[in-house]
Motif scaffolding. Structure first.
Motif, PDB file in Angstrom:
ATOM      1  N   PRO A  18      -3.678   2.850 -10.330  1.00  0.00           N
ATOM      2  CA  PRO A  18      -4.474   1.660 -10.043  1.00  0.00           C
ATOM      3  C   PRO A  18      -3.642   0.710  -9.180  1.00  0.00           C
ATOM      4  O   PRO A  18      -2.444   0.519  -9.434  1.00  0.00           O
ATOM      5  CB  PRO A  18      -4.732   1.067 -11.427  1.00  0.00           C
ATOM      6  CG  PRO A  18      -3.575   1.531 -12.251  1.00  0.00           C
ATOM      7  CD  PRO A  18      -3.145   2.861 -11.693  1.00  0.00           C
ATOM      8  N   VAL A  19      -4.252   0.153  -8.154  1.00  0.00           N
ATOM      9  CA  VAL A  19      -3.569  -0.800  -7.282  1.00  0.00           C
ATOM     10  C   VAL A  19      -4.539  -1.905  -6.874  1.00  0.00           C
ATOM     11  O   VAL A  19      -5.736  -1.671  -6.740  1.00  0.00           O
ATOM     12  CB  VAL A  19      -2.980  -0.132  -6.008  1.00  0.00           C
ATOM     13  CG1 VAL A  19      -1.844   0.803  -6.351  1.00  0.00           C
ATOM     14  CG2 VAL A  19      -4.037   0.611  -5.226  1.00  0.00           C
ATOM     15  N   ALA A  20      -3.991  -3.091  -6.669  1.00  0.00           N
ATOM     16  CA  ALA A  20      -4.791  -4.179  -6.116  1.00  0.00           C
ATOM     17  C   ALA A  20      -5.004  -3.885  -4.639  1.00  0.00           C
ATOM     18  O   ALA A  20      -4.176  -3.223  -4.006  1.00  0.00           O
ATOM     19  CB  ALA A  20      -4.062  -5.508  -6.287  1.00  0.00           C
ATOM     20  N   TYR A  21      -6.120  -4.359  -4.096  1.00  0.00           N
ATOM     21  CA  TYR A  21      -6.355  -4.157  -2.666  1.00  0.00           C
ATOM     22  C   TYR A  21      -7.016  -5.367  -2.052  1.00  0.00           C
ATOM     23  O   TYR A  21      -7.666  -6.161  -2.724  1.00  0.00           O
ATOM     24  CB  TYR A  21      -7.169  -2.888  -2.414  1.00  0.00           C
ATOM     25  CG  TYR A  21      -8.657  -3.016  -2.671  1.00  0.00           C
ATOM     26  CD1 TYR A  21      -9.547  -3.232  -1.622  1.00  0.00           C
ATOM     27  CD2 TYR A  21      -9.177  -2.915  -3.947  1.00  0.00           C
ATOM     28  CE1 TYR A  21     -10.912  -3.343  -1.850  1.00  0.00           C
ATOM     29  CE2 TYR A  21     -10.531  -3.016  -4.184  1.00  0.00           C
ATOM     30  CZ  TYR A  21     -11.403  -3.229  -3.131  1.00  0.00           C
ATOM     31  OH  TYR A  21     -12.748  -3.344  -3.353  1.00  0.00           O
ATOM     32  N   LEU A  22      -6.816  -5.482  -0.748  1.00  0.00           N
ATOM     33  CA  LEU A  22      -7.429  -6.536   0.050  1.00  0.00           C
ATOM     34  C   LEU A  22      -8.445  -5.892   0.973  1.00  0.00           C
ATOM     35  O   LEU A  22      -8.068  -5.081   1.825  1.00  0.00           O
ATOM     36  CB  LEU A  22      -6.359  -7.246   0.885  1.00  0.00           C
ATOM     37  CG  LEU A  22      -6.869  -8.279   1.893  1.00  0.00           C
ATOM     38  CD1 LEU A  22      -7.384  -9.513   1.167  1.00  0.00           C
ATOM     39  CD2 LEU A  22      -5.763  -8.654   2.868  1.00  0.00           C
ATOM     40  N   PRO A  23      -9.743  -6.197   0.809  1.00  0.00           N
ATOM     41  CA  PRO A  23     -10.710  -5.728   1.803  1.00  0.00           C
ATOM     42  C   PRO A  23     -10.380  -6.406   3.135  1.00  0.00           C
ATOM     43  O   PRO A  23     -10.188  -7.617   3.182  1.00  0.00           O
ATOM     44  CB  PRO A  23     -12.058  -6.206   1.264  1.00  0.00           C
ATOM     45  CG  PRO A  23     -11.814  -6.568  -0.167  1.00  0.00           C
ATOM     46  CD  PRO A  23     -10.373  -6.975  -0.252  1.00  0.00           C
ATOM     47  N   ASP A  24     -10.267  -5.624   4.191  1.00  0.00           N
ATOM     48  CA  ASP A  24      -9.838  -6.162   5.484  1.00  0.00           C
ATOM     49  C   ASP A  24     -10.631  -5.459   6.592  1.00  0.00           C
ATOM     50  O   ASP A  24     -10.155  -4.481   7.172  1.00  0.00           O
ATOM     51  CB  ASP A  24      -8.325  -5.936   5.643  1.00  0.00           C
ATOM     52  CG  ASP A  24      -7.729  -6.713   6.807  1.00  0.00           C
ATOM     53  OD1 ASP A  24      -8.037  -7.916   6.943  1.00  0.00           O
ATOM     54  OD2 ASP A  24      -6.943  -6.116   7.567  1.00  0.00           O
ATOM     55  N   GLY A  25     -11.830  -5.955   6.842  1.00  0.00           N
ATOM     56  CA  GLY A  25     -12.697  -5.319   7.836  1.00  0.00           C
ATOM     57  C   GLY A  25     -13.080  -3.927   7.382  1.00  0.00           C
ATOM     58  O   GLY A  25     -13.568  -3.739   6.273  1.00  0.00           O
ATOM     59  N   GLU A  26     -12.808  -2.934   8.222  1.00  0.00           N
ATOM     60  CA  GLU A  26     -13.152  -1.542   7.919  1.00  0.00           C
ATOM     61  C   GLU A  26     -12.115  -0.856   7.039  1.00  0.00           C
ATOM     62  O   GLU A  26     -12.258   0.316   6.720  1.00  0.00           O
ATOM     63  CB  GLU A  26     -13.303  -0.750   9.227  1.00  0.00           C
ATOM     64  CG  GLU A  26     -14.450  -1.215  10.090  1.00  0.00           C
ATOM     65  CD  GLU A  26     -15.799  -0.918   9.447  1.00  0.00           C
ATOM     66  OE1 GLU A  26     -15.981   0.204   8.935  1.00  0.00           O
ATOM     67  OE2 GLU A  26     -16.654  -1.822   9.439  1.00  0.00           O
ATOM     68  N   ARG A  27     -11.083  -1.560   6.662  1.00  0.00           N
ATOM     69  CA  ARG A  27     -10.027  -0.931   5.882  1.00  0.00           C
ATOM     70  C   ARG A  27      -9.785  -1.672   4.573  1.00  0.00           C
ATOM     71  O   ARG A  27     -10.197  -2.822   4.394  1.00  0.00           O
ATOM     72  CB  ARG A  27      -8.737  -0.861   6.705  1.00  0.00           C
ATOM     73  CG  ARG A  27      -8.177  -2.216   7.078  1.00  0.00           C
ATOM     74  CD  ARG A  27      -7.043  -2.111   8.070  1.00  0.00           C
ATOM     75  NE  ARG A  27      -6.417  -3.413   8.255  1.00  0.00           N
ATOM     76  CZ  ARG A  27      -5.361  -3.624   8.998  1.00  0.00           C
ATOM     77  NH1 ARG A  27      -4.800  -2.608   9.647  1.00  0.00           N
ATOM     78  NH2 ARG A  27      -4.844  -4.823   9.113  1.00  0.00           N
TER      79      ARG A  27
END
Length: 107
Positions: A18-27
Motif C-alpha cells: 500500500p502506498v499513498a499517491y498523488l493524482p497528477d493529470g494522466e498519472r
C-alpha cells in the motif's frame, strides 16, 4: 492510497504494497520515501527492474508502467506533492538521499 503490485528484481516473487499517491493529470505519483530511511524501499528497486505492473485504486485494477520522475518535472511534482501531503517534506529532512518519485501511467 493504492496497492502497487511489483515483481522482485532478484526473486521474481510478486509482492503488493500500500502506498499513498498523488493524482497528477494522466498519472498517479507514488513516493519512495521509506519514512525518511537512508535507503529506498524494496518496491522502488523492483519497479525499476520490472516497470510494467498493475495498481489497485479503489475497486479498479489498472495495468500501469512505472517511471521515475527526473529533472524539472521532479521539482514541480515534489512541490505539488508536499503542498497536499506535507509529511513527505519532513521525511526528506531525515535523509541525505533525494526521495524518488515514481509516475504510474496506464498502459
Amino acid at each position: 492510497m493504492l496497492l502497487i503490485h511489483h515483481r522482485g528484481a532478484r526473486t521474481g516473487v510478486e509482492r503488493v504494497n500500500p502506498v499513498a499517491y498523488l493524482p497528477d493529470g494522466e498519472r498517479m505519483v507514488i513516493v519512495a520515501s521509506a519514512a525518511g530511511a537512508d535507503k529506498n524501499p524494496d518496491w522502488y528497486h523492483n519497479l525499476k527492474a520490472n516497470p510494467d505492473t498493475s495498481a489497485e485504486v479503489g475497486t479498479e485494477t489498472l495495468d500501469v508502467r512505472a517511471e521515475e520522475i527526473l529533472g524539472d518535472d521532479y521539482a514541480s511534482t515534489w512541490e505539488r506533492l508536499v503542498a497536499v501531503m506535507p509529511g513527505f517534506a519532513e521525511y526528506q529532512t531525515k535523509t541525505s538521499r533525494r526521495i524518488p518519485l515514481i509516475a504510474l501511467t496506464r498502459r
